[in-house]
Design a protein around this motif. Sequence first.
Motif, mmCIF file in Angstrom:
data_model
loop_
_atom_site.group_PDB
_atom_site.id
_atom_site.type_symbol
_atom_site.label_atom_id
_atom_site.label_comp_id
_atom_site.label_asym_id
_atom_site.label_seq_id
_atom_site.Cartn_x
_atom_site.Cartn_y
_atom_site.Cartn_z
ATOM 1 N N GLU A 60 -0.826 4.043 13.010
ATOM 2 C CA GLU A 60 -0.775 4.330 11.574
ATOM 3 C C GLU A 60 -1.810 5.390 11.261
ATOM 4 O OE1 GLU A 60 -1.192 0.942 9.040
ATOM 5 O OE2 GLU A 60 0.589 -0.031 9.854
ATOM 6 N N ILE A 61 -1.366 6.459 10.604
ATOM 7 C CA ILE A 61 -2.232 7.586 10.270
ATOM 8 C C ILE A 61 -2.314 7.736 8.752
ATOM 9 C CG2 ILE A 61 -2.536 10.095 10.459
ATOM 10 C CD1 ILE A 61 -2.895 8.665 13.116
ATOM 11 N N ALA A 62 -3.535 7.823 8.235
ATOM 12 C CA ALA A 62 -3.757 8.058 6.802
ATOM 13 C C ALA A 62 -4.000 9.549 6.605
ATOM 14 C CB ALA A 62 -4.963 7.268 6.317
ATOM 15 N N SER A 63 -3.251 10.112 5.673
ATOM 16 C CA SER A 63 -3.406 11.520 5.333
ATOM 17 C C SER A 63 -3.221 11.650 3.833
ATOM 18 C CB SER A 63 -2.379 12.368 6.085
ATOM 19 O OG SER A 63 -2.527 13.733 5.739
ATOM 20 N N GLY A 64 -4.302 11.963 3.121
ATOM 21 C CA GLY A 64 -4.233 12.008 1.660
ATOM 22 C C GLY A 64 -3.952 10.611 1.127
ATOM 23 N N VAL A 102 0.466 7.007 4.200
ATOM 24 C CA VAL A 102 0.259 6.398 5.509
ATOM 25 C C VAL A 102 1.559 6.563 6.285
ATOM 26 C CG1 VAL A 102 -0.193 4.268 6.779
ATOM 27 C CG2 VAL A 102 -1.405 4.715 4.647
ATOM 28 N N ALA A 103 1.463 7.145 7.453
ATOM 29 C CA ALA A 103 2.632 7.338 8.305
ATOM 30 C C ALA A 103 2.423 6.575 9.605
ATOM 31 C CB ALA A 103 2.847 8.818 8.591
ATOM 32 N N THR A 104 3.503 5.997 10.118
ATOM 33 C CA THR A 104 3.457 5.288 11.386
ATOM 34 C C THR A 104 4.172 6.125 12.434
ATOM 35 O OG1 THR A 104 3.451 3.165 10.258
ATOM 36 C CG2 THR A 104 4.040 3.153 12.593
ATOM 37 N N TYR A 105 3.469 6.420 13.511
ATOM 38 C CA TYR A 105 4.015 7.217 14.597
ATOM 39 C C TYR A 105 4.170 6.343 15.833
ATOM 40 C CZ TYR A 105 2.868 11.234 11.726
ATOM 41 O OH TYR A 105 2.812 12.139 10.700
ATOM 42 N N ALA A 106 5.291 6.471 16.517
ATOM 43 C CA ALA A 106 5.497 5.799 17.793
ATOM 44 C C ALA A 106 5.298 6.841 18.882
ATOM 45 C CB ALA A 106 6.892 5.202 17.863
ATOM 46 N N VAL A 107 4.290 6.627 19.713
ATOM 47 C CA VAL A 107 3.964 7.564 20.785
ATOM 48 C C VAL A 107 4.378 6.917 22.104
ATOM 49 C CG1 VAL A 107 2.126 8.873 21.906
ATOM 50 C CG2 VAL A 107 2.028 8.464 19.433
ATOM 51 N N ASP A 108 5.300 7.555 22.814
ATOM 52 C CA ASP A 108 5.808 7.031 24.074
ATOM 53 C C ASP A 108 4.655 6.871 25.067
ATOM 54 O OD1 ASP A 108 7.008 7.606 26.972
ATOM 55 O OD2 ASP A 108 8.586 6.720 25.699
ATOM 56 N N ALA A 109 4.541 5.686 25.663
ATOM 57 C CA ALA A 109 3.432 5.382 26.567
ATOM 58 C C ALA A 109 3.557 6.089 27.908
ATOM 59 C CB ALA A 109 3.327 3.872 26.785
ATOM 60 N N ALA A 110 4.750 6.589 28.226
ATOM 61 C CA ALA A 110 4.942 7.291 29.493
ATOM 62 C C ALA A 110 4.783 8.797 29.345
ATOM 63 C CB ALA A 110 6.318 6.968 30.064
ATOM 64 N N SER A 111 5.329 9.354 28.264
ATOM 65 C CA SER A 111 5.354 10.813 28.129
ATOM 66 C C SER A 111 4.424 11.368 27.052
ATOM 67 C CB SER A 111 6.778 11.264 27.811
ATOM 68 O OG SER A 111 7.150 10.830 26.509
ATOM 69 N N GLY A 112 4.041 10.558 26.080
ATOM 70 C CA GLY A 112 3.225 11.041 24.970
ATOM 71 C C GLY A 112 4.039 11.651 23.851
ATOM 72 N N ALA A 113 5.366 11.616 23.985
ATOM 73 C CA ALA A 113 6.235 12.177 22.957
ATOM 74 C C ALA A 113 6.248 11.276 21.729
ATOM 75 C CB ALA A 113 7.655 12.329 23.492
ATOM 76 N N VAL A 114 6.252 11.902 20.551
ATOM 77 C CA VAL A 114 6.349 11.148 19.301
ATOM 78 C C VAL A 114 7.832 10.889 19.074
ATOM 79 C CG1 VAL A 114 5.876 11.147 16.838
ATOM 80 C CG2 VAL A 114 4.272 12.223 18.398
ATOM 81 N N SER A 115 8.225 9.609 19.101
ATOM 82 C CA SER A 115 9.652 9.287 19.062
ATOM 83 C C SER A 115 10.145 8.752 17.733
ATOM 84 C CB SER A 115 9.985 8.292 20.178
ATOM 85 O OG SER A 115 9.225 7.111 20.015
ATOM 86 N N ALA A 116 9.264 8.367 16.833
ATOM 87 C CA ALA A 116 9.712 7.856 15.542
ATOM 88 C C ALA A 116 8.595 8.014 14.528
ATOM 89 C CB ALA A 116 10.113 6.386 15.649
ATOM 90 N N VAL A 117 8.972 8.225 13.285
ATOM 91 C CA VAL A 117 7.986 8.375 12.223
ATOM 92 C C VAL A 117 8.483 7.609 11.007
ATOM 93 C CG1 VAL A 117 6.815 10.003 10.700
ATOM 94 C CG2 VAL A 117 7.345 10.681 13.035
ATOM 95 N N ALA A 118 7.592 6.837 10.394
ATOM 96 C CA ALA A 118 7.878 6.158 9.127
ATOM 97 C C ALA A 118 6.729 6.479 8.193
ATOM 98 C CB ALA A 118 7.992 4.655 9.330
ATOM 99 N N GLU A 119 7.025 6.644 6.905
ATOM 100 C CA GLU A 119 5.979 7.027 5.961
ATOM 101 C C GLU A 119 6.031 6.141 4.736
ATOM 102 O OE1 GLU A 119 4.741 11.043 3.580
ATOM 103 O OE2 GLU A 119 5.535 11.240 5.599
ATOM 104 N N GLU A 120 4.844 5.812 4.197
ATOM 105 C CA GLU A 120 4.725 4.998 2.986
ATOM 106 C C GLU A 120 3.785 5.691 2.016
ATOM 107 O OE1 GLU A 120 3.033 1.288 4.140
ATOM 108 O OE2 GLU A 120 4.499 0.941 5.706
ATOM 109 N N ALA A 121 4.076 5.558 0.731
ATOM 110 C CA ALA A 121 3.156 6.066 -0.289
ATOM 111 C C ALA A 121 2.043 5.051 -0.487
ATOM 112 C CB ALA A 121 3.901 6.300 -1.597
ATOM 113 N N ASP A 122 0.904 5.504 -0.977
ATOM 114 C CA ASP A 122 -0.210 4.610 -1.279
ATOM 115 C C ASP A 122 0.200 3.703 -2.427
ATOM 116 O OD1 ASP A 122 -2.611 3.362 -1.726
ATOM 117 O OD2 ASP A 122 -3.637 5.145 -2.474
ATOM 118 N N GLU A 123 0.290 2.395 -2.157
ATOM 119 C CA GLU A 123 0.747 1.447 -3.172
ATOM 120 C C GLU A 123 -0.235 1.297 -4.318
ATOM 121 O OE1 GLU A 123 1.922 -2.205 -1.397
ATOM 122 O OE2 GLU A 123 3.281 -1.238 0.004
ATOM 123 N N ALA A 124 -1.489 1.659 -4.123
ATOM 124 C CA ALA A 124 -2.494 1.526 -5.188
ATOM 125 C C ALA A 124 -2.207 2.495 -6.338
ATOM 126 C CB ALA A 124 -3.888 1.786 -4.636
#
Length: 119
Positions: free
Chosen positions: A82-86, A89-111
């Motif tokens: 999970e990465i916070a930027s501004g 918050v976005a969730t990145y799936a990083v492949d454990a074998a290759s390091g490729a980013v395979s999926a991204v999900a993003e959420e707005a700050d609920e506050a």
Amino acid sequence: MTRKKLFFSLSAAALISAAAIAGVAVAASPGSAGEDERDEIAAVNGARVSLAQAVAIAERQGSGKAMEASFDDENGRSWEVEIASGDRVATYAVDAASGAVSAVAEEADEANEGPEDND
């Protein structure tokens, strides 16, 4: 109490305490992990991309800072970061074998979204 009875009482108490401590140690030992957990541990130990590398990859991809990271063995062998930027918050799936980013999900700050409707 005679000296002999006192010795046997203390010996019995020491044996019971030792058995209780040994039982707790066996229950908490790494060897008592379930089969699923052992598989996950083996996957983490065999990963070509470490947790630290996965965090660095996700931070570069998301242009932010890591808030949380974990190993995800259910949806493939990947690190979920999970990465916070501004205010996002976005969730990145990083492949454990290759390091490729395979999926991204993003959420707005609920506050900043205002009060929820609690019907």
